[in-house]
Write a protein that holds these residues in place. Structure first.
Motif, PDB file in Angstrom:
ATOM      1  N   ASN A 168       0.856  -1.178   0.000  1.00 48.17           N
ATOM      2  CA  ASN A 168       0.000   0.000   0.000  1.00 48.17           C
ATOM      3  C   ASN A 168       0.894   1.231   0.000  1.00 48.17           C
ATOM      4  O   ASN A 168       1.633   1.459   0.968  1.00 48.17           O
ATOM      5  CB  ASN A 168      -0.906   0.002   1.230  1.00 48.17           C
ATOM      6  N   PRO A 169       0.881   2.037  -1.074  1.00 48.68           N
ATOM      7  CA  PRO A 169       1.781   3.204  -1.124  1.00 48.68           C
ATOM      8  C   PRO A 169       1.500   4.238  -0.040  1.00 48.68           C
ATOM      9  O   PRO A 169       2.371   5.030   0.313  1.00 48.68           O
ATOM     10  CB  PRO A 169       1.534   3.780  -2.524  1.00 48.68           C
ATOM     11  N   ARG A 181       3.318   0.672   2.932  1.00 49.14           N
ATOM     12  CA  ARG A 181       2.876  -0.318   3.904  1.00 49.14           C
ATOM     13  C   ARG A 181       2.925  -1.706   3.272  1.00 49.14           C
ATOM     14  O   ARG A 181       2.385  -1.934   2.188  1.00 49.14           O
ATOM     15  CB  ARG A 181       1.457   0.015   4.355  1.00 49.14           C
ATOM     16  N   GLN A 182       3.597  -2.648   3.920  1.00 47.40           N
ATOM     17  CA  GLN A 182       3.715  -4.011   3.432  1.00 47.40           C
ATOM     18  C   GLN A 182       3.041  -4.959   4.428  1.00 47.40           C
ATOM     19  O   GLN A 182       3.384  -4.964   5.598  1.00 47.40           O
ATOM     20  CB  GLN A 182       5.181  -4.412   3.282  1.00 47.40           C
ATOM     21  N   VAL A 183       2.103  -5.737   3.922  1.00 44.78           N
ATOM     22  CA  VAL A 183       1.376  -6.670   4.770  1.00 44.78           C
ATOM     23  C   VAL A 183       1.372  -8.040   4.094  1.00 44.78           C
ATOM     24  O   VAL A 183       1.068  -8.151   2.900  1.00 44.78           O
ATOM     25  CB  VAL A 183      -0.070  -6.217   5.031  1.00 44.78           C
ATOM     26  N   THR A 212      -8.153  -2.236   7.283  1.00 31.21           N
ATOM     27  CA  THR A 212      -6.884  -2.178   8.012  1.00 31.21           C
ATOM     28  C   THR A 212      -5.712  -1.969   7.056  1.00 31.21           C
ATOM     29  O   THR A 212      -4.813  -1.159   7.317  1.00 31.21           O
ATOM     30  CB  THR A 212      -6.677  -3.473   8.811  1.00 31.21           C
ATOM     31  N   LEU A 213      -5.710  -2.703   5.931  1.00 30.80           N
ATOM     32  CA  LEU A 213      -4.624  -2.576   4.958  1.00 30.80           C
ATOM     33  C   LEU A 213      -4.567  -1.185   4.361  1.00 30.80           C
ATOM     34  O   LEU A 213      -3.479  -0.608   4.209  1.00 30.80           O
ATOM     35  CB  LEU A 213      -4.815  -3.618   3.847  1.00 30.80           C
ATOM     36  N   LEU A 214      -5.717  -0.611   4.046  1.00 30.16           N
ATOM     37  CA  LEU A 214      -5.763   0.680   3.357  1.00 30.16           C
ATOM     38  C   LEU A 214      -5.835   1.861   4.322  1.00 30.16           C
ATOM     39  O   LEU A 214      -5.854   3.017   3.879  1.00 30.16           O
ATOM     40  CB  LEU A 214      -6.973   0.714   2.418  1.00 30.16           C
ATOM     41  N   LEU A 215      -5.891   1.577   5.639  1.00 28.33           N
ATOM     42  CA  LEU A 215      -5.918   2.624   6.667  1.00 28.33           C
ATOM     43  C   LEU A 215      -7.091   3.581   6.452  1.00 28.33           C
ATOM     44  O   LEU A 215      -6.952   4.806   6.556  1.00 28.33           O
ATOM     45  CB  LEU A 215      -4.596   3.411   6.640  1.00 28.33           C
ATOM     46  N   THR A 216      -8.266   3.026   6.166  1.00 29.47           N
ATOM     47  CA  THR A 216      -9.439   3.854   5.889  1.00 29.47           C
ATOM     48  C   THR A 216     -10.374   3.987   7.076  1.00 29.47           C
ATOM     49  O   THR A 216     -11.352   4.734   7.017  1.00 29.47           O
ATOM     50  CB  THR A 216     -10.238   3.259   4.710  1.00 29.47           C
TER      51      THR A 216
END
Length: 413
Positions: A168-169, A181-183, A212-216
């Motif tokens: 995720n940039p 962000r690397q998951v 959670t991955l996209l921090l939304t």
């Protein structure tokens, strides 16, 4: 047009010319084969075109719904209230929150662009019949398990149980800039929708994991909607569009896939016209064979007239002769068309083996297999068109035969 026993006997005799008329029989046989191939080509092409459109519609709309309510800026706040209002709209069958974001994935040094989709558990279960490997039950919120398309799995070389990494940039900010962000996620299932673009790009996960991955936070990007009638989706969702004006836009399946379905519609009409011309050309062979038959049977026609045969009887005899050729060709064409459609995949594979060419590349054709869906109304139209053309082709030769003057023909006999 009912034939008397006398007329039917003469018509059958002319359908099977004698030894001295083998050339006429050859032309008549060519006419029958030409009509058969033209009708078969129409049945095959129209069924494949219908199948292509129907399969694309079923797979695309089946996965994305009939419409998408997409928030401006990509985040729909208070989406629970919006979802409740949409579900209460008359004509709406189903509405589900959805998160979709293009990201990148790596596995064993391979990097691919993907589209991450966050779905509810109920929506994930809808593709259960598309799973080729693994189990969708493993995709639980917080499990860090995802499902990927079959083509993407092939490109990455990933299998069920392998761990892939999503980038995720929009990561954390440091003094040296933003760090992506690397998951890591475990591959819990591999699915195959049947549309190459979907199978090659989609990574599906629970909606909470996508947030959670996209921090939304507790927001979604869109809501997919399924209605009772896809052709009336604009009318059904008009109240939703008015209520969400300025916050979100409602985009139906016609707009999202407009270029694709319009191209299919134009190609479908063009193919029907072109192949109808082939049938028309084939019918001219019937005209030619009947004209030669009338020329060869001029003396017989004159004798029949002197024996009491009426012009109407001769007209019916030659119309029946030509029409039967067209009718037999039409029936044989429909039968051959359905046989080809039934064995279409083995035929495609056989041609690929013989030519050494890939005739059905999913990356170009969208679908993984050659589709087919026959429309009884279209088949009936094709048959009627072929029969009408055949009938019209018999009128001129039959009229010339009926107009034969026995006195002029037998004057020097």
């Amino acid at each position: 047009m009912i034939l008397s026993p006398f007329e039917w006997t003469i018509a059958k005799r002319y359908m099977l010319p004698g030894k001295g008329e083998r050339f006429i029989a050859l032309v008549a046989g060519i006419s029958l084969v030409a009509v058969m191939l033209g009708v078969a080509a129409l049945v095959i092409v129209m069924s494949v075109m219908n199948g292509f459109r129907a399969e694309l519609f079923d797979k695309i709309v089946g996965l994305n719904g009939h419409a998408i309510v997409q928030a401006y800026g990509g985040r729909l706040d208070n989406w629970q209230d919006v979802l409740k209002d949409i579900r209460a709209t008359p004509g709406v069958v189903r509405a589900s929150p959805l998160i979709e974001q293009p990201l990148a994935v790596t596995f064993n040094g391979r990097l691919e662009g993907v589209s991450v989709r966050g779905n509810t558990t109920e929506d994930i279960a809808r593709i259960r019949d598309k799973v080729k490997q693994g189990n969708l039950a493993d995709l639980r919120p917080g499990s860090e398990t995802v499902a990927i398309g079959s083509e993407l799995a092939k490109n990455l070389g990933a299998q069920v149980g392998d761990v892939i990494t999503l980038y995720n940039p929009l990561g954390r900010t440091t003094p040296f800039g933003t760090v992506p962000r690397q998951v890591a996620y475990k591959v819990g299932a591999i699915f195959e929708i049947g549309v190459y673009d979907y199978d090659n790009t989609f990574v599906i996960m629970p909606m909470q994991d996508a947030q959670t991955l996209l921090l939304t936070g507790d927001t979604v990007g869109m809501i997919e909607v399924t209605t009772t009638d896809p052709d009336r989706v604009e009318t059904i969702l008009a109240p939703v569009q008015r209520k969400l004006a300025g916050r979100a836009v409602v985009t139906d399946w016609k707009t999202i896939n407009a270029s694709l379905f319009e191209a299919l519609a134009v190609e479908r009409v063009a193919m029907f016209v072109v192949l109808s011309i082939i049938v028309l050309v084939a019918v001219f062979n019937i005209l030619s064979s009947l004209i030669m038959l009338v020329r060869a049977k001029t003396r017989d026609i004159a004798i029949l007239r002197t024996m009491g045969a009426t012009r109407r009887s001769l007209l019916k005899v030659f119309v029946t002769t030509g029409f039967c050729i067209g009718a037999l060709g039409t029936v044989a064409g429909v039968v051959i068309g359905f046989i080809f459609l039934y064995f279409r995949q083995p035929i495609v594979h056989a041609v690929e083996i013989v030519t050494g060419q890939n005739l059905w590349d999913p990356s170009i054709r969208f679908l993984t297999e050659l589709p087919s869906r026959s429309d009884p109304v279209e088949i009936a139209v094709i048959c009627v068109m072929s029969l009408v053309f055949s009938f019209l082709a018999t009128l001129y030769p039959a009229y010339k035969a009926a107009s034969t003057d026995p006195v002029q023909v037998l004057r020097y006999e």
